[in-house]
Write a protein that holds these residues in place. Structure first.
Motif, PDB file in Angstrom:
ATOM      1  N   PRO A  25       0.832  -1.212   0.000  1.00  6.27           N
ATOM      2  CA  PRO A  25       0.000   0.000   0.000  1.00  6.27           C
ATOM      3  C   PRO A  25       0.865   1.260   0.000  1.00  6.27           C
ATOM      4  O   PRO A  25       1.919   1.306   0.634  1.00  6.27           O
ATOM      5  CB  PRO A  25      -0.798  -0.118   1.304  1.00  6.27           C
ATOM      6  CG  PRO A  25      -0.743  -1.566   1.661  1.00  6.27           C
ATOM      7  CD  PRO A  25       0.579  -2.059   1.169  1.00  6.27           C
ATOM      8  N   HIS A  78       1.718   4.194   3.569  1.00  6.49           N
ATOM      9  CA  HIS A  78       1.254   3.492   4.763  1.00  6.49           C
ATOM     10  C   HIS A  78       2.398   3.071   5.685  1.00  6.49           C
ATOM     11  O   HIS A  78       2.207   2.251   6.576  1.00  6.49           O
ATOM     12  CB  HIS A  78       0.441   2.258   4.371  1.00  6.49           C
ATOM     13  CG  HIS A  78      -1.014   2.548   4.134  1.00  6.49           C
ATOM     14  ND1 HIS A  78      -1.474   3.145   2.990  1.00  6.49           N
ATOM     15  CD2 HIS A  78      -2.112   2.334   4.911  1.00  6.49           C
ATOM     16  CE1 HIS A  78      -2.786   3.272   3.055  1.00  6.49           C
ATOM     17  NE2 HIS A  78      -3.202   2.799   4.217  1.00  6.49           N
ATOM     18  N   PRO A 104      -7.396   1.815   6.485  1.00 11.87           N
ATOM     19  CA  PRO A 104      -7.809   2.150   5.120  1.00 11.87           C
ATOM     20  C   PRO A 104      -7.376   3.540   4.664  1.00 11.87           C
ATOM     21  O   PRO A 104      -7.607   3.900   3.508  1.00 11.87           O
ATOM     22  CB  PRO A 104      -9.337   2.055   5.191  1.00 11.87           C
ATOM     23  CG  PRO A 104      -9.661   2.372   6.618  1.00 11.87           C
ATOM     24  CD  PRO A 104      -8.537   1.790   7.419  1.00 11.87           C
ATOM     25  N   TYR A 105      -6.777   4.322   5.534  1.00 10.54           N
ATOM     26  CA  TYR A 105      -6.377   5.689   5.184  1.00 10.54           C
ATOM     27  C   TYR A 105      -4.858   5.794   5.091  1.00 10.54           C
ATOM     28  O   TYR A 105      -4.121   4.995   5.669  1.00 10.54           O
ATOM     29  CB  TYR A 105      -6.909   6.685   6.225  1.00 10.54           C
ATOM     30  CG  TYR A 105      -6.594   6.298   7.657  1.00 10.54           C
ATOM     31  CD1 TYR A 105      -5.403   6.675   8.261  1.00 10.54           C
ATOM     32  CD2 TYR A 105      -7.506   5.553   8.409  1.00 10.54           C
ATOM     33  CE1 TYR A 105      -5.117   6.316   9.578  1.00 10.54           C
ATOM     34  CE2 TYR A 105      -7.233   5.187   9.712  1.00 10.54           C
ATOM     35  CZ  TYR A 105      -6.042   5.571  10.288  1.00 10.54           C
ATOM     36  OH  TYR A 105      -5.753   5.202  11.575  1.00 10.54           O
ATOM     37  N   THR A 123       0.294   2.052   9.276  1.00 13.69           N
ATOM     38  CA  THR A 123       0.342   0.604   9.472  1.00 13.69           C
ATOM     39  C   THR A 123       0.975   0.269  10.815  1.00 13.69           C
ATOM     40  O   THR A 123       1.936   0.919  11.242  1.00 13.69           O
ATOM     41  CB  THR A 123       1.137  -0.063   8.342  1.00 13.69           C
ATOM     42  OG1 THR A 123       0.465   0.177   7.101  1.00 13.69           O
ATOM     43  CG2 THR A 123       1.250  -1.566   8.552  1.00 13.69           C
ATOM     44  N   CYS A 172      -9.277  -2.437   9.910  1.00 18.84           N
ATOM     45  CA  CYS A 172      -7.923  -2.685   9.416  1.00 18.84           C
ATOM     46  C   CYS A 172      -7.899  -3.963   8.585  1.00 18.84           C
ATOM     47  O   CYS A 172      -8.685  -4.880   8.821  1.00 18.84           O
ATOM     48  CB  CYS A 172      -6.919  -2.850  10.563  1.00 18.84           C
ATOM     49  SG  CYS A 172      -6.399  -1.325  11.334  1.00 18.84           S
ATOM     50  N   HIS A 173      -6.994  -3.993   7.648  1.00 18.71           N
ATOM     51  CA  HIS A 173      -6.685  -5.245   6.961  1.00 18.71           C
ATOM     52  C   HIS A 173      -5.508  -5.874   7.684  1.00 18.71           C
ATOM     53  O   HIS A 173      -4.447  -5.265   7.797  1.00 18.71           O
ATOM     54  CB  HIS A 173      -6.324  -4.981   5.498  1.00 18.71           C
ATOM     55  CG  HIS A 173      -5.711  -6.175   4.819  1.00 18.71           C
ATOM     56  ND1 HIS A 173      -6.450  -7.286   4.469  1.00 18.71           N
ATOM     57  CD2 HIS A 173      -4.427  -6.441   4.454  1.00 18.71           C
ATOM     58  CE1 HIS A 173      -5.661  -8.183   3.910  1.00 18.71           C
ATOM     59  NE2 HIS A 173      -4.429  -7.694   3.878  1.00 18.71           N
TER      60      HIS A 173
END
Length: 258
Positions: free
Chosen positions: A53, A56, A134-135, A221, A244-245
């Motif tokens: 990503p 992040h 996600p941001y 992250t 969160c992923h």
């Protein structure tokens, strides 16, 4: 000495925000390295894909720089050594923190101030789980969160802490790692407030028996270290934190011969 141009094709939709001309970091790096060695890159169609990503705290820019170095090395026949690649990347990035592990894998500890010194070792028995909000993290905001100066006491303490932490990792001393990784005074106390999921992720990881959770890069992250035997349980517990992923990522072994 100019090259013959590039045709860039992005294979992942989230990369479409990146430039598709010579200002793309992969391409600009490749061109700069080629010029440095007096070489001319051929015309290339470059297909770019990534599972990192952007913005992040996962080293996407350093990975792009390394990709550019590899591109120039391959198509200019430079025969760059591992040291050459880390040094060239550090000159561009300004430090080897992300460049080094992107080139070598393993546990990378480096210092660069015009000259480069580093050491690489394998990490045995440890796994990493990342929790990716996600941001994106605004770089300027992350920098503004840090103080302009640090006290001498904090600087001396942090230097000693880092030394002991490194030795605890090398000796698989998980108890010491757990104590030391949560005592950063340089950036975590100031940037944690920018990450809404910080407390929930850290608490869930602790409940699952993880070693420690820390901010990856400048964030947002979060990186959780745990014993490899407990990674599945840690990931399952972290999945309870919404927003969160969560993903277990492999810690690459250092490259052969290093």
């Amino acid at each position: 000495m100019e090259d013959s141009g590039f045709n860039i094709i992005f294979e992942d939709d989230f990369l479409d925000v990146l430039p598709d001309d010579e200002t793309n970091l992969v391409i600009s790096t490749a061109r700069d390295i080629a010029r440095k060695y007096g070489c001319r890159l051929p015309g290339l169609e470059v297909r770019m894909g990534s599972d990192i990503p952007l913005s992040h705290g996962l080293g996407s820019s350093a990975s792009a720089i390394v990709a550019g170095i590899e591109l120039a090395d391959r198509f200019c026949g430079l025969s760059l050594t591992v040291y050459d690649k880390v040094l060239l990347g550090s000159e561009i990035e300004g430090h080897p923190d992300n460049i080094g592990p992107a080139v070598t894998g393993g546990l990378f500890v480096g210092y660069y101030d015009g000259e480069l010194f580093y050491h690489v070792m394998d990490i045995e028995g440890l796994s990493a789980v990342i929790s990716v909000p996600p941001y994106e993290m605004n770089t300027k905001e992350a920098r503004r969160a840090l103080p302009e100066t640090y006290s001498r006491q904090d600087a001396v303490r942090q230097n000693a802490l880092n030394n002991v932490l490194l030795l605890s990792i090398m000796n698989n001393d998980y108890k010491a790692m757990r104590q030391l990784m949560t005592q950063d005074r340089y950036h975590e106390p100031y940037r944690r407030q920018l990450i809404a999921e910080y407390d929930a992720v850290r608490q869930a990881a602790e409940q699952a028996g993880a070693i420690a959770t820390t901010i990856s890069g400048a964030g947002p992250t979060l990186l959780t270290l745990c014993k490899s035997s407990e990674a599945a349980a840690v990931l399952e517990q972290l999945d309870s934190v919404r927003g969160c992923h969560h993903e277990k990522v492999d810690i690459c072994r250092k490259i052969p011969g290093m």
